[in-house]
Write a protein that holds these residues in place. Structure first.
Motif, mmCIF file in Angstrom:
data_model
loop_
_atom_site.group_PDB
_atom_site.id
_atom_site.type_symbol
_atom_site.label_atom_id
_atom_site.label_comp_id
_atom_site.label_asym_id
_atom_site.label_seq_id
_atom_site.Cartn_x
_atom_site.Cartn_y
_atom_site.Cartn_z
ATOM 1 N N ALA A 74 -4.575 12.168 2.638
ATOM 2 C CA ALA A 74 -3.486 13.109 2.342
ATOM 3 C C ALA A 74 -2.618 13.260 3.581
ATOM 4 C CB ALA A 74 -4.078 14.466 1.967
ATOM 5 N N ARG A 75 -1.388 13.661 3.368
ATOM 6 C CA ARG A 75 -0.558 14.034 4.513
ATOM 7 C C ARG A 75 -0.677 15.555 4.599
ATOM 8 N NH1 ARG A 75 1.842 9.052 5.077
ATOM 9 N NH2 ARG A 75 2.612 8.094 3.183
ATOM 10 N N CYS A 76 -1.198 16.077 5.741
ATOM 11 C CA CYS A 76 -1.570 17.500 5.802
ATOM 12 C C CYS A 76 -0.700 18.295 6.771
ATOM 13 C CB CYS A 76 -3.041 17.586 6.217
ATOM 14 S SG CYS A 76 -3.602 19.263 6.512
ATOM 15 N N GLY A 150 -5.254 1.439 9.864
ATOM 16 C CA GLY A 150 -5.179 1.014 8.475
ATOM 17 C C GLY A 150 -3.739 1.167 8.035
ATOM 18 N N SER A 151 -3.071 0.049 7.791
ATOM 19 C CA SER A 151 -1.670 0.092 7.348
ATOM 20 C C SER A 151 -1.265 -1.292 6.891
ATOM 21 C CB SER A 151 -0.757 0.522 8.500
ATOM 22 O OG SER A 151 0.584 0.296 8.152
ATOM 23 N N ILE A 152 -0.586 -1.378 5.764
ATOM 24 C CA ILE A 152 -0.145 -2.710 5.327
ATOM 25 C C ILE A 152 0.987 -3.232 6.211
ATOM 26 C CG2 ILE A 152 -0.826 -2.387 2.902
ATOM 27 C CD1 ILE A 152 2.243 -2.036 2.310
ATOM 28 N N ASP A 153 1.596 -2.347 7.008
ATOM 29 C CA ASP A 153 2.818 -2.721 7.726
ATOM 30 C C ASP A 153 2.585 -3.629 8.942
ATOM 31 O OD1 ASP A 153 4.025 -1.023 5.892
ATOM 32 O OD2 ASP A 153 4.083 0.682 7.271
ATOM 33 N N ASN A 154 1.383 -3.645 9.473
ATOM 34 C CA ASN A 154 1.054 -4.359 10.730
ATOM 35 C C ASN A 154 2.052 -4.000 11.835
ATOM 36 O OD1 ASN A 154 -0.705 -5.958 12.205
ATOM 37 N ND2 ASN A 154 0.487 -7.815 11.886
ATOM 38 N N VAL A 194 10.475 -6.141 0.164
ATOM 39 C CA VAL A 194 9.067 -5.866 0.500
ATOM 40 C C VAL A 194 8.975 -4.649 1.419
ATOM 41 C CG1 VAL A 194 8.416 -8.289 0.219
ATOM 42 C CG2 VAL A 194 8.958 -7.444 2.507
ATOM 43 N N MET A 195 7.767 -4.067 1.485
ATOM 44 C CA MET A 195 7.557 -2.857 2.292
ATOM 45 C C MET A 195 7.424 -3.200 3.788
ATOM 46 S SD MET A 195 4.994 -0.338 0.268
ATOM 47 C CE MET A 195 5.595 0.865 -0.887
ATOM 48 N N GLY A 196 7.129 -2.189 4.570
ATOM 49 C CA GLY A 196 6.918 -2.406 6.006
ATOM 50 C C GLY A 196 7.554 -1.352 6.888
ATOM 51 N N ARG A 197 8.180 -0.362 6.269
ATOM 52 C CA ARG A 197 8.969 0.640 7.027
ATOM 53 C C ARG A 197 9.942 -0.086 7.948
ATOM 54 N NH1 ARG A 197 6.753 5.875 6.364
ATOM 55 N NH2 ARG A 197 4.566 5.714 5.834
ATOM 56 N N ARG A 198 9.821 0.158 9.276
ATOM 57 C CA ARG A 198 10.782 -0.474 10.193
ATOM 58 C C ARG A 198 10.231 -1.767 10.775
ATOM 59 N NH1 ARG A 198 12.894 3.915 14.255
ATOM 60 N NH2 ARG A 198 14.856 2.798 14.220
ATOM 61 N N ALA A 250 13.256 -7.059 4.055
ATOM 62 C CA ALA A 250 12.352 -5.981 4.490
ATOM 63 C C ALA A 250 13.014 -4.659 4.146
ATOM 64 C CB ALA A 250 12.124 -6.077 5.990
ATOM 65 N N GLU A 251 12.227 -3.693 3.696
ATOM 66 C CA GLU A 251 12.839 -2.422 3.268
ATOM 67 C C GLU A 251 13.587 -1.728 4.409
ATOM 68 O OE1 GLU A 251 9.924 0.437 1.894
ATOM 69 O OE2 GLU A 251 8.714 0.242 3.702
ATOM 70 N N GLY A 252 13.214 -2.049 5.656
ATOM 71 C CA GLY A 252 13.879 -1.391 6.787
ATOM 72 C C GLY A 252 14.978 -2.239 7.423
ATOM 73 N N GLY A 284 7.434 -2.665 -4.112
ATOM 74 C CA GLY A 284 6.859 -1.309 -4.071
ATOM 75 C C GLY A 284 5.362 -1.262 -3.833
ATOM 76 N N HIS A 285 4.728 -0.267 -4.476
ATOM 77 C CA HIS A 285 3.331 0.041 -4.150
ATOM 78 C C HIS A 285 2.304 -0.966 -4.653
ATOM 79 C CE1 HIS A 285 5.198 3.813 -2.986
ATOM 80 N NE2 HIS A 285 4.110 4.049 -2.275
ATOM 81 N N VAL A 286 2.712 -1.953 -5.467
ATOM 82 C CA VAL A 286 1.720 -2.986 -5.817
ATOM 83 C C VAL A 286 1.220 -3.663 -4.539
ATOM 84 C CG1 VAL A 286 2.561 -3.512 -8.152
ATOM 85 C CG2 VAL A 286 3.431 -4.803 -6.226
ATOM 86 N N GLN A 287 2.056 -3.645 -3.503
ATOM 87 C CA GLN A 287 1.657 -4.278 -2.234
ATOM 88 C C GLN A 287 0.484 -3.555 -1.573
ATOM 89 O OE1 GLN A 287 5.599 -5.447 0.014
ATOM 90 N NE2 GLN A 287 6.028 -3.873 -1.495
ATOM 91 N N ARG A 288 0.318 -2.286 -1.928
ATOM 92 C CA ARG A 288 -0.757 -1.507 -1.310
ATOM 93 C C ARG A 288 -1.967 -1.377 -2.225
ATOM 94 N NH1 ARG A 288 2.020 3.706 1.059
ATOM 95 N NH2 ARG A 288 0.369 4.826 -0.019
ATOM 96 N N GLY A 289 -1.843 -1.949 -3.426
ATOM 97 C CA GLY A 289 -2.923 -1.771 -4.397
ATOM 98 C C GLY A 289 -3.782 -3.008 -4.544
HETATM 99 O O1 F6P Z 1 3.164 2.612 5.733
HETATM 100 C C1 F6P Z 1 2.813 2.030 4.511
HETATM 101 C C2 F6P Z 1 3.930 2.152 3.512
HETATM 102 O O2 F6P Z 1 3.496 1.522 2.311
HETATM 103 C C3 F6P Z 1 5.276 1.591 3.946
HETATM 104 O O3 F6P Z 1 5.324 0.190 3.874
HETATM 105 C C4 F6P Z 1 6.196 2.302 3.004
HETATM 106 O O4 F6P Z 1 7.493 2.430 3.544
HETATM 107 C C5 F6P Z 1 5.562 3.666 2.861
HETATM 108 O O5 F6P Z 1 4.201 3.516 3.214
HETATM 109 C C6 F6P Z 1 5.653 4.271 1.499
HETATM 110 O O6 F6P Z 1 5.148 5.553 1.577
HETATM 111 P P1 F6P Z 1 4.692 6.422 0.315
HETATM 112 O O7 F6P Z 1 3.405 5.826 -0.187
HETATM 113 O O8 F6P Z 1 4.522 7.782 0.860
HETATM 114 O O9 F6P Z 1 5.777 6.285 -0.711
#
Ligand code: F6P
Length: 377
Positions: A74-76, A150-154, A194-198, A250-252, A284-289
């Motif tokens: 969670a983000r707290c 732990g982060s998909i962004d490396n 694709v994801m990755g933030r910045r 890249a999304e950023g 989107g989030h399929v990349q994290r699933g």
């Molecule tokens: O840091 C992981 C990440 O999946 C990023 O690639 C993406 O920008 C962000 O989290 C999405 O965040 P949320 O799951 O809060 O939408």
């Protein structure tokens, strides 16, 4: 007996379960007691049933196969305030815990370090309030912490790979394979976001693995006039017989002035100047699933086990570490060094000092390979 708490925080990533499982078992194997904190820092603040002692059989083999984090994250907001951290300290001391293993991103690890620095102050407040025994500071003089990324962004400085990035790449490639058949049938161009933030890691590496015609990554923004160059490049690819074009964005992604480059903008340019039938797919989030790759399962196991060993070896003078991968070895890197480098990287990006940012990334020679293999110039 040392007592260790394990927590997953921030965004989930495939391979976190393998890390938690290895940590739990390595701790028990070494006669330590281990607790799982559920729902991230929120659980640490709440206490009660959120902090549960783990046994050998809590983490059965099937959990390694699962993505996400089964102990929750969670983000707290509450933990960001001192009163929240006072509650968290009470919950740990009440269970005899003074060792904390945090699996999370940059923000989660910085939060853990602040908690550690404040430990004496927090315990003093609790003793004054009569909420913990007077001798607590003698029994628990320091909070030992260890971080795993732990982060998909490396996107973290201190480890060549973060837990989850490899699985995200696998997912991107699966999706790209599916896109390529329909794109080819219709002779279309696809912009894959694709994801990755910045961080451009996922875009660069997947672009190379797909054989993309063009990539946009935040660390190497295209010079002015990129629109014409991109169209010429894509047309050239069609002229030698390709039935499709793939652009990985890249999304950023930004241009050299720091302005965002969007999928819609790229599409409009291709339609207008290259007359290409273009579609956008935002992954989107399929990349994290989904299930973690073999690499992430093993990386999680190795990092989790090493993290516990570092806590078991720690004394009052030990500096907090992050467990990193360097070559094929697990290394212990000072947490503050990693956090500072990661901050410098963000600053370099803010100031459009892209070369400095690139220097701190985990790209190795993949950028020059991408250029050599994918760009005619
Ligand atoms: O840091 C992981 C990440 O999946 C990023 O690639 C993406 O920008 C962000 O989290 C999405 O965040 P949320 O799951 O809060 O939408």
């Amino acid at each position: 007996t040392k007592c260790i708490a394990v927590i997953t925080s921030g965004g989930d990533a495939q391979g976190m379960n393998a890390a938690v499982r290895a940590a739990v078992r390595m701790a028990i194997y070494n006669d330590a007691r281990v607790f799982a904190v559920h729902e991230g820092y929120q659980g640490l603040v709440e206490g009660e049933d959120f902090i549960k002692e783990m046994t050998w059989s809590n983490f059965l083999i099937v959990l390694i196969l699962k993505g996400g984090t089964i102990i929750g994250t969670a983000r707290c907001q509450e933990f960001r305030a001192k009163e929240g951290r006072i509650k968290a300290a009470k919950n740990l001391v009440g269970r005899g815990i003074s060792n904390l293993m945090v699996i999370g991103g940059d923000g989660s690890l910085t939060g853990a370090n602040l908690f550690r620095r404040e430990w004496t102050e927090l315990l003093t407040i609790l003793i004054e309030r009569g909420e913990i025994p007077e001798n607590s500071l003698i029994e628990y003089p320091v909070l030992n912490i260890v971080g795993l990324v732990g982060s998909i962004d490396n996107d973290f400085c201190g480890t060549k790979m973060t837990i989850g990035a490899d699985s995200a790449l696998h997912r991107i490639l699966e999706c790209a394979n599916a896109i390529i058949t329909t794109a080819s049938s219709h002779r279309r161009t696809f912009v894959l976001e694709v994801m990755g933030r910045r961080c451009g890691y996922l875009a660069l590496i997947s672009g190379l693995a797909i054989g993309a015609d063009w990539i946009f990554i935040p660390e190497v923004p295209p010079e002015d006039g990129w629109e014409e160059r991109m169209c010429a490049q894509l047309k050239a690819a069609r002229n030698v017989g390709n039935r499709l074009n793939i652009i990985v964005l890249a999304e950023g992604a930004v241009d050299i002035h720091g302005n965002a480059i969007t999928a819609e903008q790229v599409k409009q340019i291709l339609v207008k100047y290259a007359q290409q039938d273009t579609r956008i797919t935002v992954l989107g989030h399929v990349q994290r699933g989904g299930s973690p790759s073999a690499f992430d399962r093993i990386l999680g196991c190795r990092m989790g086990a090493e993290a516990v060993l570092s806590l078991l070896e720690s004394t009052v003078d030990t500096t907090p570490f992050v467990i990193g991968l360097q070559g094929n070895d697990m290394i212990r890197v000072p947490l503050m060094e990693c956090v500072e480098k990661t901050r410098n990287l963000a600053k370099a990006m803010d100031e459009h000092n892209f070369e400095a940012a690139l220097d701190l990334r985990n790209f190795g020679n993949t950028l020059s390979i991408f250029k050599g293999c994918n760009y005619y110039s």
